[in-house]
Design a protein around this motif. Structure first.
Motif, PDB file in Angstrom:
ATOM      1  N   VAL A 615       0.858  -1.183   0.000  1.00 33.12           N
ATOM      2  CA  VAL A 615       0.000   0.000   0.000  1.00 33.12           C
ATOM      3  C   VAL A 615       0.897   1.237   0.000  1.00 33.12           C
ATOM      4  O   VAL A 615       1.428   1.619   1.049  1.00 33.12           O
ATOM      5  CB  VAL A 615      -0.939   0.030   1.217  1.00 33.12           C
ATOM      6  N   PRO A 616       1.096   1.866  -1.144  1.00 38.90           N
ATOM      7  CA  PRO A 616       1.841   3.125  -1.150  1.00 38.90           C
ATOM      8  C   PRO A 616       0.929   4.247  -0.674  1.00 38.90           C
ATOM      9  O   PRO A 616      -0.283   4.085  -0.589  1.00 38.90           O
ATOM     10  CB  PRO A 616       2.210   3.310  -2.622  1.00 38.90           C
ATOM     11  N   VAL A 617       1.487   5.383  -0.357  1.00 43.61           N
ATOM     12  CA  VAL A 617       0.658   6.530   0.005  1.00 43.61           C
ATOM     13  C   VAL A 617       0.518   7.433  -1.209  1.00 43.61           C
ATOM     14  O   VAL A 617       1.378   7.471  -2.076  1.00 43.61           O
ATOM     15  CB  VAL A 617       1.246   7.309   1.195  1.00 43.61           C
ATOM     16  N   GLY A 618      -0.595   8.150  -1.272  1.00 46.54           N
ATOM     17  CA  GLY A 618      -0.847   9.029  -2.395  1.00 46.54           C
ATOM     18  C   GLY A 618      -2.183   8.710  -3.031  1.00 46.54           C
ATOM     19  O   GLY A 618      -2.869   7.753  -2.664  1.00 46.54           O
ATOM     20  N   GLY A 619      -2.584   9.523  -3.999  1.00 44.83           N
ATOM     21  CA  GLY A 619      -3.854   9.318  -4.665  1.00 44.83           C
ATOM     22  C   GLY A 619      -4.998  10.001  -3.939  1.00 44.83           C
ATOM     23  O   GLY A 619      -4.845  10.602  -2.882  1.00 44.83           O
TER      24      GLY A 619
END
Length: 683
Positions: A615-619
């Motif tokens: 789970v990357p951060v952003g969006g």
């Protein structure tokens, strides 16, 4: 209503302001109307007036210096309340005809799930100001129920659309939307316990069984006596799944009427399900990960396994009925199959990993052949392009978001969509891959059905007001010289692109409109002393008083910095943010902007039992219709894929199973009704 300003000989001063309250249908004066005036120079000292028989009320400001900035609320028996924001009373030297709309008493009743009245429930509703700079909302009514659960609003126009918030300490705060010409009964959800005991088929306690409730904040295991306690839930119905080694899982639905504080769950012997996983050439695949993703229309079941050198996997605590399983291997494509425990072994063949297609767009049949989806409009020869599409809630592609093909292809890098809470309007930012940069982005607005798409202004990250009439947005530094601002800035405008007003500059960013229409959440800007505010905290701009405060301070923030996007909940006043913690970890968190740092909680970001999942951060980080999930771009096997992350940190991420498997998925966004997704697809 008509407003008259009396000026002194000095053109820069205002001596008094006179109101005349009028009936909208007859143009007759209204006497005994209550006029509440707040001057922003003395916002904490409001003045209360009452109109005379001629509808006249005069206000003497605390200062004669112009501009005079006022917030005016008028209430009169038999009339819908009126509210206006006057930012320069000095300029209003002509009459301002804003009459009072006739209304009638509006009654409702609040009960619990058994039909019994709920007394002392707070009932509030907001409405758009009749005249305002930013299109903000104000408190229309704020009352409490009597001993019979009844409440009443003095006067509501038949055409009004009410959005009620019902709160009581013993119940879950809920929101309802109804029309001004309809009376309703509202049912509040009452909390109930989720406790019990797990036994095996012989009646013996089961130790270390896993118990998960879809509305609980925790997953628990049973103690030596087989007992568990999931705490309290306010959901009208909870689903509980129990799993234990070599025992068959059990699922039970619990309602407030269920004796949920003394559940006795007995598990039958587990069924054994066997798999053999191979590649396209028939050779067994070692290290293939399998997990259950759906059982009886629930995602709570957690069955996992890993293949050995012979490609074999054995799970000994499976249910007897069908389960949807997902098989993943880092060097092969994904396979999903609905299977149940049988005497025979299930043969699973994983396909080779998809190659990047070389077709053009959906006007060429090759795209439909490669993707299997004719509704896509993607130019596969332009890897930088991103086109918004409307999808079903499971990810099935329905159509491009906007119908205007020329506009869609001119601005072919599209992102950060937002849908107004009433579902009528959609907005997003977009720019051209043919020479434009991200700070050249335009804001595009369209009707929900894709019609009437129009390019209205420079800007990014649009956020629509509750009725879709206004937009909050951010302006990159590139526009600062023309705007006369310092660095990045946040603005509001009408949804046709007119009446653009700056709220904050000095690197303010990420403006999002709260669901009640009262505030805008952002980061950056200046404090009351003119000092730059660190970008590691959230700030809240009150649209009525035009004042700004921190949701939590830079000093108490767990983040060293917040990233590009933030978002707000569909109901209430929650905000979700992405950022970097002080130890360098990337993290996503949710906070109540009124309760501050004590309410901040981190979302679960690691799921070791899901193979190759990150789970990357952003969006955009869009909230679901019930505010229980956040749509996010995750990465699986190195590819960006759409998932929903549970706010409670208990449930596994939910995939959108029918999203295209060979396209990049970006900015998945829930529609307010929970029936659709808006997704940007890229080759």
């Amino acid at each position: 209503m008509q407003l008259v300003v009396t000026s002194s000989a000095d053109d820069n001063s205002v001596t008094d302001v006179t109101f005349q309250i009028l009936d909208a249908t007859t143009d007759q004066p209204i006497g005994a109307a209550k006029v509440h005036v707040r001057c922003l120079s003395q916002i904490d000292s409001p003045t209360r007036l009452k109109s005379n028989p001629d509808g006249i009320a005069s206000y003497v400001p605390p200062s004669t210096l112009a501009p005079l900035r006022l917030r005016i609320t008028v209430r009169a028996t038999g009339y819908h309340p009126y509210h206006a924001a006057i930012d320069d009373a000095k300029t209003l030297d002509n009459l301002l005809p804003i009459p009072m709309r006739p209304g009638r008493k509006w009654q409702g009743r609040v009960v619990d799930s058994t039909g019994s009245p709920v007394a002392d429930t707070r009932v509030t509703t907001t409405d758009a100001a009749d005249v305002s700079v930013h299109g903000y909302y104000y408190t229309l009514f704020d009352t409490r129920t009597d001993s019979e659960g009844r409440f009443e609003f003095d006067a509501v126009a038949d055409t009004a659309k009410l959005r009620l918030e019902l709160s009581h300490p013993d119940f879950k705060t809920q929101w309802f939307t109804c029309k001004g010409n309809a009376r309703q009964e509202f049912v509040l959800r009452q909390s109930h316990a989720l406790r019990g005991r797990v036994l095996d088929f012989r009646g013996k306690p089961v130790t270390d069984a896993t118990v998960i409730a879809d509305q609980s904040n925790t997953t628990v295991t049973t103690d030596a006596e087989g007992q568990f306690d999931l705490g309290m839930t306010m959901a009208p119905q909870s689903t509980v799944v129990v799993m234990a080694d070599r025992l068959s899982p059990q699922m039970v639905s619990i309602t407030p009427e269920t004796e949920s504080n003394d559940l006795s769950l007995r598990l039958l012997p587990g069924r054994t399900i066997r798999f053999r996983v191979s590649g396209p050439d028939g050779r067994p695949l070692n290290n293939t990960q399998v997990r259950s993703i759906r059982w009886q229309d629930s995602t709570l079941l957690r069955l996992t396994g890993t293949s050995d050198a012979e490609g074999q996997i054995t799970i000994r605590n499976a249910p007897a009925d069908l389960v949807e399983y997902e098989f993943r291997h880092p060097e092969y494509g994904v396979t999903v199959a609905h299977l149940q425990a049988e005497n025979k072994r299930h043969e699973i063949e994983l396909p080779g990993r998809h190659q990047t297609p070389s077709a053009t767009n959906n006007q060429n049949p090759e795209l439909a052949n490669e993707t299997g989806i004719e509704q896509l409009d993607i130019d596969l020869s332009v890897p930088e392009s991103r086109i918004m599409h409307l999808c079903a809630i499971d990810g099935t592609v329905l159509r491009p978001l906007i119908n205007d093909v020329t506009l869609r292809h001119r601005y072919d890098r599209q992102g950060t969509p937002d849908v107004s809470p009433d579902g009528s309007t959609v907005a997003f930012d977009a720019w051209s891959t043919n020479g434009d940069e991200w700070d050249d982005a335009r804001i595009i607005v369209a009707n929900r059905d894709g019609s009437n798409a129009r390019d209205i202004a420079w800007g990014v990250i649009p956020s629509l007001s509750p009725d879709g009439s206004h937009i909050a947005y951010s302006r990159p530094t590139k526009h600062a010289p023309a705007d006369g601002t310092r660095g990045q800035s946040i603005w509001t405008m009408k949804s046709d692109g007119t009446d653009q007003k700056m709220i904050e500059d000095n690197y303010a960013w990420g403006a999002r409109w709260t669901a009640d229409g009262r505030s805008i959440v952002f980061r950056g800007g200046l404090d009351d002393q003119g000092r730059s505010v660190s970008g590691n905290c959230l700030r809240v701009y009150d649209l009525e008083t035009e004042t700004t405060r921190n949701a939590f301070s830079p000093e108490e923030s767990p983040f060293s910095s917040l990233h590009f996007h933030l978002n707000v909940s569909r109901h209430g006043r929650l905000a979700v943010m992405n950022g970097t913690l002080h130890d360098g970890t990337k993290q996503m968190a949710v906070v109540d902007i009124d309760q501050g740092i004590s309410s901040l909680r981190m979302l679960q970001m690691k799921f070791p039992h899901i193979s190759n999942f990150f789970v990357p951060v952003g969006g955009v980080a869009s909230f679901s219709a019930d505010d229980a999930w956040i749509a996010s771009v995750c990465r699986q096997d190195g590819l960006p894929v759409g998932h929903a992350l549970a706010i409670d940190g208990v449930r596994d991420p939910r995939p959108f199973p029918n999203l295209p498997k060979n396209l990049r998925v970006l900015d998945p966004t829930f529609t307010p009704d929970g029936k659709h997704l808006i997704v940007s697809f890229s080759p």
